[in-house]
Design a protein around this motif. Structure first.
Motif, PDB file in Angstrom:
ATOM      1  N   ALA A 130     -13.021  32.221  -4.294  1.00  0.00           N
ATOM      2  CA  ALA A 130     -13.025  31.186  -3.259  1.00  0.00           C
ATOM      3  C   ALA A 130     -13.557  31.729  -1.942  1.00  0.00           C
ATOM      4  N   TYR A 131     -13.245  32.982  -1.636  1.00  0.00           N
ATOM      5  CA  TYR A 131     -13.708  33.601  -0.390  1.00  0.00           C
ATOM      6  C   TYR A 131     -15.209  33.866  -0.431  1.00  0.00           C
ATOM      7  N   TYR A 132     -15.705  34.292  -1.571  1.00  0.00           N
ATOM      8  CA  TYR A 132     -17.120  34.677  -1.684  1.00  0.00           C
ATOM      9  C   TYR A 132     -18.053  33.471  -1.619  1.00  0.00           C
ATOM     10  N   ARG A 133     -17.616  32.347  -2.155  1.00  0.00           N
ATOM     11  CA  ARG A 133     -18.509  31.185  -2.186  1.00  0.00           C
ATOM     12  C   ARG A 133     -18.503  30.384  -0.886  1.00  0.00           C
ATOM     13  N   GLN A 134     -17.748  30.834   0.107  1.00  0.00           N
ATOM     14  CA  GLN A 134     -17.747  30.133   1.382  1.00  0.00           C
ATOM     15  C   GLN A 134     -19.040  30.411   2.148  1.00  0.00           C
ATOM     16  N   PRO A 135     -19.534  29.449   2.898  1.00  0.00           N
ATOM     17  CA  PRO A 135     -20.762  29.679   3.671  1.00  0.00           C
ATOM     18  C   PRO A 135     -20.569  30.696   4.798  1.00  0.00           C
ATOM     19  N   VAL A 136     -19.338  30.912   5.219  1.00  0.00           N
ATOM     20  CA  VAL A 136     -19.069  31.855   6.313  1.00  0.00           C
ATOM     21  C   VAL A 136     -18.579  33.198   5.769  1.00  0.00           C
ATOM     22  N   PHE A 137     -18.948  33.511   4.525  1.00  0.00           N
ATOM     23  CA  PHE A 137     -18.491  34.760   3.915  1.00  0.00           C
ATOM     24  C   PHE A 137     -18.983  35.977   4.699  1.00  0.00           C
ATOM     25  N   LEU A 138     -20.253  35.998   5.058  1.00  0.00           N
ATOM     26  CA  LEU A 138     -20.797  37.147   5.775  1.00  0.00           C
ATOM     27  C   LEU A 138     -20.170  37.301   7.156  1.00  0.00           C
ATOM     28  N   ALA A 139     -19.883  36.191   7.808  1.00  0.00           N
ATOM     29  CA  ALA A 139     -19.239  36.267   9.121  1.00  0.00           C
ATOM     30  C   ALA A 139     -17.835  36.846   9.005  1.00  0.00           C
ATOM     31  N   GLY A 140     -17.086  36.433   7.993  1.00  0.00           N
ATOM     32  CA  GLY A 140     -15.750  36.974   7.788  1.00  0.00           C
ATOM     33  C   GLY A 140     -15.767  38.451   7.448  1.00  0.00           C
ATOM     34  N   MET A 141     -16.709  38.865   6.594  1.00  0.00           N
ATOM     35  CA  MET A 141     -16.821  40.276   6.263  1.00  0.00           C
ATOM     36  C   MET A 141     -17.237  41.096   7.483  1.00  0.00           C
ATOM     37  N   GLY A 142     -18.093  40.507   8.321  1.00  0.00           N
ATOM     38  CA  GLY A 142     -18.472  41.200   9.550  1.00  0.00           C
ATOM     39  C   GLY A 142     -17.292  41.447  10.458  1.00  0.00           C
ATOM     40  N   LEU A 143     -16.394  40.467  10.571  1.00  0.00           N
ATOM     41  CA  LEU A 143     -15.191  40.657  11.370  1.00  0.00           C
ATOM     42  C   LEU A 143     -14.295  41.730  10.773  1.00  0.00           C
ATOM     43  N   ALA A 144     -14.200  41.787   9.445  1.00  0.00           N
ATOM     44  CA  ALA A 144     -13.361  42.800   8.806  1.00  0.00           C
ATOM     45  C   ALA A 144     -13.872  44.207   9.076  1.00  0.00           C
ATOM     46  N   PHE A 145     -15.183  44.386   9.094  1.00  0.00           N
ATOM     47  CA  PHE A 145     -15.756  45.709   9.340  1.00  0.00           C
ATOM     48  C   PHE A 145     -15.442  46.211  10.748  1.00  0.00           C
ATOM     49  N   LEU A 146     -15.158  45.307  11.668  1.00  0.00           N
ATOM     50  CA  LEU A 146     -14.839  45.722  13.026  1.00  0.00           C
ATOM     51  C   LEU A 146     -13.469  46.387  13.122  1.00  0.00           C
ATOM     52  N   TYR A 147     -12.662  46.293  12.070  1.00  0.00           N
ATOM     53  CA  TYR A 147     -11.335  46.910  12.079  1.00  0.00           C
ATOM     54  C   TYR A 147     -11.398  48.404  11.763  1.00  0.00           C
ATOM     55  N   THR A 148     -12.492  48.878  11.200  1.00  0.00           N
ATOM     56  CA  THR A 148     -12.635  50.303  10.907  1.00  0.00           C
ATOM     57  C   THR A 148     -13.194  51.000  12.142  1.00  0.00           C
ATOM     58  N   THR A 149     -12.327  51.271  13.088  1.00  0.00           N
ATOM     59  CA  THR A 149     -12.758  51.870  14.345  1.00  0.00           C
ATOM     60  C   THR A 149     -11.591  52.601  15.009  1.00  0.00           C
ATOM     61  N   MET A 345      -9.647  47.374   5.862  1.00  0.00           N
ATOM     62  CA  MET A 345     -10.574  48.126   6.713  1.00  0.00           C
ATOM     63  C   MET A 345      -9.827  48.876   7.810  1.00  0.00           C
ATOM     64  N   ASP A 346      -8.713  48.329   8.268  1.00  0.00           N
ATOM     65  CA  ASP A 346      -7.889  49.038   9.235  1.00  0.00           C
ATOM     66  C   ASP A 346      -7.269  50.286   8.612  1.00  0.00           C
ATOM     67  N   LEU A 347      -6.854  50.165   7.346  1.00  0.00           N
ATOM     68  CA  LEU A 347      -6.330  51.327   6.635  1.00  0.00           C
ATOM     69  C   LEU A 347      -7.393  52.398   6.472  1.00  0.00           C
ATOM     70  N   LEU A 348      -8.630  51.987   6.289  1.00  0.00           N
ATOM     71  CA  LEU A 348      -9.719  52.942   6.108  1.00  0.00           C
ATOM     72  C   LEU A 348      -9.909  53.818   7.336  1.00  0.00           C
ATOM     73  N   HIS A 349      -9.692  53.268   8.513  1.00  0.00           N
ATOM     74  CA  HIS A 349      -9.894  54.079   9.715  1.00  0.00           C
ATOM     75  C   HIS A 349      -8.777  55.101   9.887  1.00  0.00           C
ATOM     76  N   VAL A 370     -18.791  53.327  15.262  1.00  0.00           N
ATOM     77  CA  VAL A 370     -19.909  52.526  15.757  1.00  0.00           C
ATOM     78  C   VAL A 370     -20.819  52.084  14.599  1.00  0.00           C
ATOM     79  N   LEU A 371     -20.982  52.921  13.591  1.00  0.00           N
ATOM     80  CA  LEU A 371     -21.782  52.533  12.424  1.00  0.00           C
ATOM     81  C   LEU A 371     -21.129  51.378  11.667  1.00  0.00           C
ATOM     82  N   PHE A 372     -19.813  51.431  11.492  1.00  0.00           N
ATOM     83  CA  PHE A 372     -19.101  50.330  10.824  1.00  0.00           C
ATOM     84  C   PHE A 372     -19.225  49.046  11.642  1.00  0.00           C
TER      85      PHE A 372
END
Length: 395
Positions: A130-149, A345-349, A370-372
């Protein structure tokens, strides 16, 4: 709601700090405990009021409720040792009902522990679909990547600041300033959205966020930075490590000039460290220790504080996109998957910090962070490109 959160981040440390200063740490802990108890009562009152105002929130979808009741009956009968399980009341045989019945029948033929595990895996799988087929999937994943910092006011950054000669009072002041900049980000979001639209607001916020974080990258190579890549070598003999320590003491990158010529380790032993919720306080750092240069730490915190304007504006943009572009029936599932990705992603940092725990490694963690973040914003740029292209095709 974000503004309330940011104002709370400004006032809460000031209030608790005054209580602990005027009274004691024990009184401060009691104050926090009492405040949480009062807040629990207020929260319960308002939540119950919301459910009274909107009774539809208490109603579950019939299909999900039937499945839950059936699984509860199945688990109960399996725990009582029954070998057969009676199926639910017969329903009209449609393709969807047949598939659901076969799926539930396959689950009930397994032991109870495997039933729960398979049901959990199936739920996670359906949620990800359900998450993958959403049109805003890339936007949500982009927000998740910001937690690895590590570029935030958490225990990692504050602990690093203490090792670089930043006092607790100054660090508290910087935390308050960062909350103010975050509040500015919420104000900027509303104005940018009215002027440029929601998707363009995310693009502007991303560029502002990345531009401010370039100051953090510059701090890694600025005077006063403790980064030492030689410490990442996995195998160092005792003699070579001793020589390395002598060379590091002579390097003028970031050491403390101590009076009397005595050698002082960069980090104190564990017995002299007070561990708190968000900070690490060192006792045996000498009072006459003066860092060689504050340029690196100034650039670091300048980048972190100013970047919060774009960060909070971008966070609100993606949150609003998730609310507006996901149908109501799937909104809870998608938001649950989004939260799990954020925490992952927060756990990853934290795993990054475990792999490189020394202050000399912090510059590497900054570059990786910064790369994440750049990867996350790139995902949002791809989403924005697709959204604008679809809008042009529709018009």
């Amino acid at each position: 709601m974000r503004r309330i959160d940011q104002v709370t981040n400004i006032l809460a440390p000031l209030a608790v700090g005054q209580v602990m200063t005027l009274a004691s740490n024990v009184v401060g802990c009691g104050f926090i405990l009492g405040w949480n108890l009062v807040s629990l009562i207020v929260e319960f009152f308002f939540l119950s009021r919301v459910y009274r105002i909107v009774p539809a929130l208490s109603i579950k979808p019939p299909v999900l409720e039937e499945d839950q009741v059936f699984l509860q009956r199945t688990e109960k009968r399996m725990s009582q040792g029954e070998s057969t399980v009676a199926p639910p009341q017969p329903q009209p045989q449609t393709e969807g009902n047949c598939n659901s019945s076969l799926h539930l029948k396959e689950i009930t033929n397994l032991p109870l522990c495997f039933q729960r595990f398979r049901w959990l895996v199936s739920t996670c799988k359906d949620g990800w679909k359900a998450y993958y087929r959403q049109p805003v999937f890339l936007a949500g994943m982009g927000l998740a990547f910001l937690y690895t910092t590590v570029l935030g006011f958490d225990c990692i950054t504050t602990g690093y600041a203490y090792t670089q000669g930043i006092s607790g009072s100054l660090l508290s002041l910087l935390m308050g300033v960062s909350a103010i900049t975050g509040l500015m980000g919420t104000v900027m979001f509303t104005r940018l959205r009215k002027s440029y639209g929601l998707v363009n607001t995310g693009i502007i916020s991303s560029c502002l966020h990345l531009g401010c974080l370039l100051l953090c990258v510059c701090s890694v190579f600025a005077p006063g930075s403790p980064m030492d890549l030689s410490l990442l070598m996995p195998y160092i003999t005792t003699n070579s490590s001793t020589d390395l320590g002598g060379m590091a003491s002579q390097r003028q990158k970031h050491t403390y000039a101590l009076r009397g010529g005595s050698n002082q380790p960069l980090l104190p032993d564990r017995s002299s460290i007070h561990w708190t919720n968000n900070t690490v306080l060192f006792d045996n750092v000498p009072s006459d220790a003066v860092p060689e240069s504050y340029i690196s730490i100034i650039l670091l915190f300048l980048g972190v504080i100013t970047a919060r304007i774009g960060l909070w504006s971008f966070d609100l943009t993606v949150t609003q996109l998730l609310q507006e572009n996901i149908c109501e029936s799937e909104r809870g599932v998608v938001n649950g998957v989004q939260s799990s990705m954020n925490y992952l992603m927060d756990l990853l940092h934290f795993i990054m910090v475990i792999s490189a725990p020394q202050p000399q490694h912090f510059g590497i963690l900054v570059i990786i962070s910064v790369l994440f973040i750049t990867t996350g914003h790139t995902m949002y740029f791809l989403y924005a490109h697709k959204a604008k292209r679809k809008c042009r095709l529709d018009t």
